[in-house]
Design a protein around this motif. Structure first.
Motif, PDB file in Angstrom:
ATOM      1  N   THR A  48     -14.705  -4.018  -8.915  1.00 14.57           N
ATOM      2  CA  THR A  48     -14.093  -5.222  -9.481  1.00 14.57           C
ATOM      3  C   THR A  48     -12.794  -4.879 -10.185  1.00 14.57           C
ATOM      4  N   VAL A  49     -12.811  -3.776 -10.952  1.00 13.19           N
ATOM      5  CA  VAL A  49     -11.588  -3.375 -11.661  1.00 13.19           C
ATOM      6  C   VAL A  49     -10.486  -3.050 -10.650  1.00 13.19           C
ATOM      7  N   LEU A  50     -10.845  -2.281  -9.622  1.00 13.83           N
ATOM      8  CA  LEU A  50      -9.846  -1.922  -8.612  1.00 13.83           C
ATOM      9  C   LEU A  50      -9.301  -3.171  -7.923  1.00 13.83           C
ATOM     10  N   ALA A  51     -10.200  -4.137  -7.662  1.00 19.28           N
ATOM     11  CA  ALA A  51      -9.772  -5.371  -6.987  1.00 19.28           C
ATOM     12  C   ALA A  51      -8.798  -6.127  -7.860  1.00 19.28           C
TER      13      ALA A  51
ATOM     14  N   PHE B 165      -0.518   0.354  -4.660  1.00 14.61           N
ATOM     15  CA  PHE B 165      -1.310  -0.700  -4.030  1.00 14.61           C
ATOM     16  C   PHE B 165      -2.171  -0.159  -2.888  1.00 14.61           C
ATOM     17  N   SER B 166      -1.558   0.689  -2.061  1.00 19.09           N
ATOM     18  CA  SER B 166      -2.311   1.186  -0.900  1.00 19.09           C
ATOM     19  C   SER B 166      -3.551   1.960  -1.346  1.00 19.09           C
ATOM     20  N   ASN B 167      -3.430   2.744  -2.406  1.00 14.79           N
ATOM     21  CA  ASN B 167      -4.589   3.491  -2.899  1.00 14.79           C
ATOM     22  C   ASN B 167      -5.632   2.564  -3.495  1.00 14.79           C
ATOM     23  N   VAL B 168      -5.181   1.627  -4.325  1.00 14.55           N
ATOM     24  CA  VAL B 168      -6.121   0.782  -5.067  1.00 14.55           C
ATOM     25  C   VAL B 168      -6.875  -0.127  -4.111  1.00 14.55           C
ATOM     26  N   ARG B 169      -6.145  -0.725  -3.186  1.00 11.08           N
ATOM     27  CA  ARG B 169      -6.771  -1.655  -2.254  1.00 11.08           C
ATOM     28  C   ARG B 169      -7.804  -0.926  -1.403  1.00 11.08           C
TER      29      ARG B 169
ATOM     30  N   LEU C  78     -11.929  -1.423  -1.367  1.00 13.30           N
ATOM     31  CA  LEU C  78     -12.731  -1.711  -0.176  1.00 13.30           C
ATOM     32  C   LEU C  78     -13.882  -0.719  -0.045  1.00 13.30           C
ATOM     33  N   ASN C  79     -13.567   0.573  -0.169  1.00 10.07           N
ATOM     34  CA  ASN C  79     -14.605   1.580   0.024  1.00 10.07           C
ATOM     35  C   ASN C  79     -15.639   1.567  -1.092  1.00 10.07           C
TER      36      ASN C  79
ATOM     37  N   LEU D 212      -6.601  10.105  -4.674  1.00  9.22           N
ATOM     38  CA  LEU D 212      -5.704  11.261  -4.733  1.00  9.22           C
ATOM     39  C   LEU D 212      -4.765  11.295  -3.524  1.00  9.22           C
ATOM     40  N   GLY D 213      -4.925  10.345  -2.621  1.00  5.52           N
ATOM     41  CA  GLY D 213      -3.988  10.280  -1.502  1.00  5.52           C
ATOM     42  C   GLY D 213      -4.495  10.900  -0.226  1.00  5.52           C
ATOM     43  N   ASP D 214      -5.789  11.162  -0.133  1.00  5.10           N
ATOM     44  CA  ASP D 214      -6.329  11.801   1.074  1.00  5.10           C
ATOM     45  C   ASP D 214      -6.889  10.798   2.077  1.00  5.10           C
ATOM     46  N   SER D 215      -6.541   9.532   1.927  1.00  2.00           N
ATOM     47  CA  SER D 215      -7.081   8.517   2.836  1.00  2.00           C
ATOM     48  C   SER D 215      -6.737   8.847   4.289  1.00  2.00           C
ATOM     49  N   THR D 216      -7.682   8.521   5.184  1.00  2.00           N
ATOM     50  CA  THR D 216      -7.417   8.792   6.600  1.00  2.00           C
ATOM     51  C   THR D 216      -6.574   7.698   7.235  1.00  2.00           C
TER      52      THR D 216
END
Lengths: 270, 497, 62
Positions: free
Chosen positions: B52-55, B76-80, B84-85, B138-142
């Motif tokens: 909820t906080v991230l959203a 934004f890209s990290n938080v969104r 979701l995850n 940390l930026g390791d999203s696939t």
């Protein structure tokens, strides 16, 4: 269901089949509480079955129409894999040339003149609806692209376009940027003369070659000015010299007053 | 025949003497589930708060880009992505597993075997989600939608998940009740479908990536099926159990429920490619997907008839049961979300709604208004039974319900409308892109407001659950028999000093 | 590539086979035979049909 003969589908015997009746009576209140005695095995409504049949029919029809015959290389999203309605574009023999021009224009020219040809105040004059662009021929335009243009320009007779009152804003030669060939220049000019409501005729590579032949010795750094360009006829076969044949020249000379003709001949024979 | 008559007798309101054995059987089942299910619920709720906080951060960033701009791990890209995850794998999946275990034990009529093993699996599952979400921040999203967790997190998740799935099947194999209720069909299918989806997608996208547009096809096959073959069956299984259970009336038509299950199993798997309408895929792939999406009307309508007709004449009970409120809200949302999904799978609609906020509204209608609401309802039913304590505060229950109900309506309805207008504007070449962006701004602020309402509801629920736990460790005060049966209230009252 | 081929072909063969086996098992073990009985499975003698089990809001707690 200790008694298999007993059918379970009547409302009173469903819950108490195989049980003594006093049990039923004991719980009559509970049984009465349920308003619908056959819930749980309500048969499927016929309308639902009909609806499902209709859906399946639609599915088959849609699949037949839009599946592109299940071919791996069929990407059209139109019925029966028909090609997209590009007939209007395909009928235009210049479509490929204009596309070529558009790519070069958008990559180079659009940065100042805009993708919509509207120009930018103080940076580049408008191309959409401009009398320079819609002129009879491309002789002035091809010179501008070949060698650049500096200073004030009057667009559409009454609108004077000023390069932001700043002499440093100059259009340099774009010849190399657009590809440096007669074909590319012809494509770019054809594109701008046929886009955004412009009505100029197409420009062929031969026209570009003829037009540039007259100025082939001019340096690319020597930007044109409005005054110089206005002396060049926009249409015709390029430079004024090339515009007349020797016979025409002879006729023109003969039309001049005698002493003036003598002076010219004397001047030329020096 | 003998067994059938025994079962039938068990279904009938028996005499008081026979009740005792069964009552203790029910509470034995509930007690066996206590530790693992409670663990799943509590960790799921912790992830819900994080999500909820991230959203909220993501939502605020959309209309106020300067918000927290100095923290690069909160772009934004990290938080969104983390949102979701967190809510998918941390919250929704964990609550699902908890509900699945409890329902399975109840319907199989046996206590959970070796609950400690499931608890350990859950511990590892949480470690996996933590590593995965941390990796994303940390930026390791696939950068593959719904599979953003970095590769080093997924094996932990997969193994602990497999352990849970195997345990559900073991419970099923040991069942005392041979006949299957429709909920069990859905649950069993879901626990088998998910590892297949997750494993296939992992191998084909991350371990041994396929080439070109096939990646997009696999990606959307997976992402859509997580909704349709993992969350939807568990949500429907819960509705099929809890609505009849709470109102005390069997489902409207069992035939329809069988039809609904098998048509879902047949059609859902094909749906994912409708996300790629207009994309560079062979047209038959997209067409098949669109047809299958429209065929989803079959399970959706059968399920809708079943759920809504069961409720017919029992709407007064919504006043008294939080479980029923959340369940009915979820059941109605399921119908609406499915109809919206069918509509936006069509080419003509997708041309407008694709790449707009309409899709996001649709995702929340499905994942929140349907699935999360159903899971809240299930928790309202299960938690008092496994802890043997009543809910401490009715006020907090109401706050939770009205907060999230109003919040999600305020989220989904305006965003659906706005997305549609946004789509028509984007398709109009005469409208500047910046104008489209400016048009969305007030609507995006409304979304943040809706998010705050949802957050308030979540906080109320978590406080209530925490209070319940405090009561659990207090001396025995309010016996569970009061919840279980009406007539037992007098028995319970007699026991009290 | 072999991994992909294995998964794709395996799925194509295995999954429908599993689904058919499940369907066959369900039919042979009588899961489709008594829908009236199956619909009553959530209920038992402690919580029979007709009993509301979650009446906790709005006064009259049960």
């Amino acid at each position: 269901m200790s008694n298999p003969q007993e059918t379970p589908n009547t409302s009173s015997s469903r819950l108490d089949s195989g049980e003594h009746h006093d049990v039923t009576e004991l719980h009559a209140a509970v049984l009465r509480e349920k308003p619908d005695p056959v819930e749980g095995f309500e048969p499927v409504n016929l309308w639902v079955v009909a609806g499902i049949a209709g859906l399946l029919f639609w599915g088959g029809a849609y699949l037949t129409q839009y599946s592109g015959r299940f071919e791996a290389m069929e990407f059209s999203e139109l019925p029966h894999g028909k090609p997209a309605p590009v007939a209007a574009v395909a009928a235009d023999p210049l479509a490929a040339v204009k596309r070529d021009g558009m790519i070069a224009y958008n990559a180079v020219c659009a940065l100042c003149h805009g993708e919509d040809g509207a120009g930018k105040a103080g940076v580049a004059p408008v191309l959409a609806g401009s009398d320079w662009v819609n002129a009879d021929g491309p002789n002035r335009l091809l010179r501008i692209v070949r060698h650049g243009l500096k200073g004030t320009v009057k667009v559409n007779k009454d609108v004077t376009w000023n390069p932001a009152n700043d002499a440093s804003i100059v259009m340099g030669s774009q010849w190399d940027a657009i590809g440096g060939t007669n074909e590319k220049l012809a494509a770019v000019l054809t594109y701008i003369r046929s886009s955004w409501g412009n009505t100029g005729a197409a420009v062929t590579p031969q026209m570009v070659a003829d037009g540039l032949a007259a100025v082939k010795d001019r340096s690319a750094e020597a930007n044109w000015t409005q005054e110089e360009l206005l002396q060049v006829p926009a249409g015709g076969a390029g430079a004024p010299v090339a515009a007349v044949t020797p016979d025409q020249l002879k006729a023109q000379l003969q039309a001049l007053p005698a002493e003036q003709r003598q002076a010219i001949i004397k001047e030329l024979s020096k | 025949m003998i067994k059938q008559s025994q079962t039938l007798r068990a279904l009938l309101p028996g005499d008081a003497g026979a009740n005792i054995g069964n009552k203790s059987a029910l509470s034995e089942i509930d007690a066996s589930c206590r530790v693992p299910v409670l663990f799943f619920f509590l960790s799921g709720l912790a992830w819900l708060l994080a999500g909820t906080v991230l959203a909220l951060v993501a939502s605020i960033k959309l209309h106020t880009p300067g918000f927290l701009a100095g923290w690069e791990w909160l772009t934004f890209s990290n938080v969104r992505t983390a949102h979701l995850n967190t809510v998918i794998y941390g919250f929704a999946s964990q609550i699902s597993v908890g509900v699945t275990i409890w329902l399975m034990c109840r319907l199989c009529r046996i206590p959970l075997v070796a609950p400690g093993l499931v608890t350990v699996a859950n511990l590892f599952y949480n470690i996996g989600v933590t590593v995965g979400v941390g990796g994303i921040l940390l930026g390791d999203s696939t950068a593959i939608e719904w599979l953003e967790m970095p590769r080093y997190a997924t094996p932990i998740l997969f193994v602990s998940y497999a352990l849970i799935a195997v345990w559900t099947i073991v419970t099923f194999r040991l069942r005392a009740e041979r006949h299957l209720y429709v909920s069990q069909w859905y649950l069993l299918a879901a626990v088998l479908w998910f590892p297949w989806l997750y494993g296939t997608a992992q191998v084909m996208l991350l371990i041994e990536p396929v080439r070109g547009v096939v990646q997009a096809a696999v990606n959307w096959w997976f992402a859509h099926n997580v909704l349709g073959l993992w969350f939807t069956p568990i949500g429907l299984a819960s509705i099929y159990y809890f609505i009849p259970k709470v109102i005390g009336r069997p489902i409207h038509s069992y035939y329809l429920s069988v039809l609904g299950f098998w048509s879902l199993a047949l059609f859902y798997n094909w749906n994912g490619m409708h996300h790629l309408v207009g994309g560079p895929l062979p047209s038959w792939m997209i067409t098949v997907s669109i047809v299958a999406s429209v065929m989803m009307l079959i399970p959706v309508i059968t399920v809708a008839i079943n759920h809504h007709f069961t409720m017919l004449g029992h709407f007064g009970k919504l006043k008294h049961s939080p479980t029923l409120r959340f369940m009915v809200f979820g059941a109605v949302s399921y119908t609406l979300a499915s109809l919206q999904g069918v509509a936006s799978a069509l080419r003509s609609v997708s041309e407008v709604t694709h790449f707009t906020h309409h899709t996001i509204a649709h995702a929340h209608l499905g994942m929140y208004a349907f699935f999360s609401m159903v899971m809240f309802g299930a928790m309202y039913y299960i938690l008092p039974r496994i802890t043997q304590r009543e809910w401490p505060s009715n006020g907090l229950i109401s706050l939770h319900f009205w907060g999230v109900a109003l919040g999600i309506v305020l989220y989904v309805v305006p965003m659906s409308i706005m997305g549609f207008i946004q789509g028509t504007m984007l398709n109009d070449a005469a409208v500047r892109f910046l104008d489209v962006v400016q048009f969305t701004l007030p609507w995006l602020k409304l979304r943040t407001l809706a998010g705050l309402l949802l957050a308030a509801g979540h906080v109320a629920f978590v406080i209530n659950v925490g209070w319940l736990l405090v009561r659990m460790f207090e001396p025995y005060r309010k016996p569970v028999v009061r919840i279980l049966t009406g007539e037992a209230e007098t028995v319970a009252a007699a026991k009290l000093p | 590539m072999p991994v992909i081929a294995f998964i794709l072909l395996g799925s194509v063969v295995l999954l429908p086979a599993v689904a058919l086996m499940a369907l066959r098992w369900a039919a042979s073990s009588g899961q489709f035979r008594c829908p009236d009985k199956a619909a009553l499975l959530p209920f038992d003698e402690v919580e029979p049909v007709g009993l509301e089990t979650d009446r906790i809001l709005g006064g009259n707690r049960r």
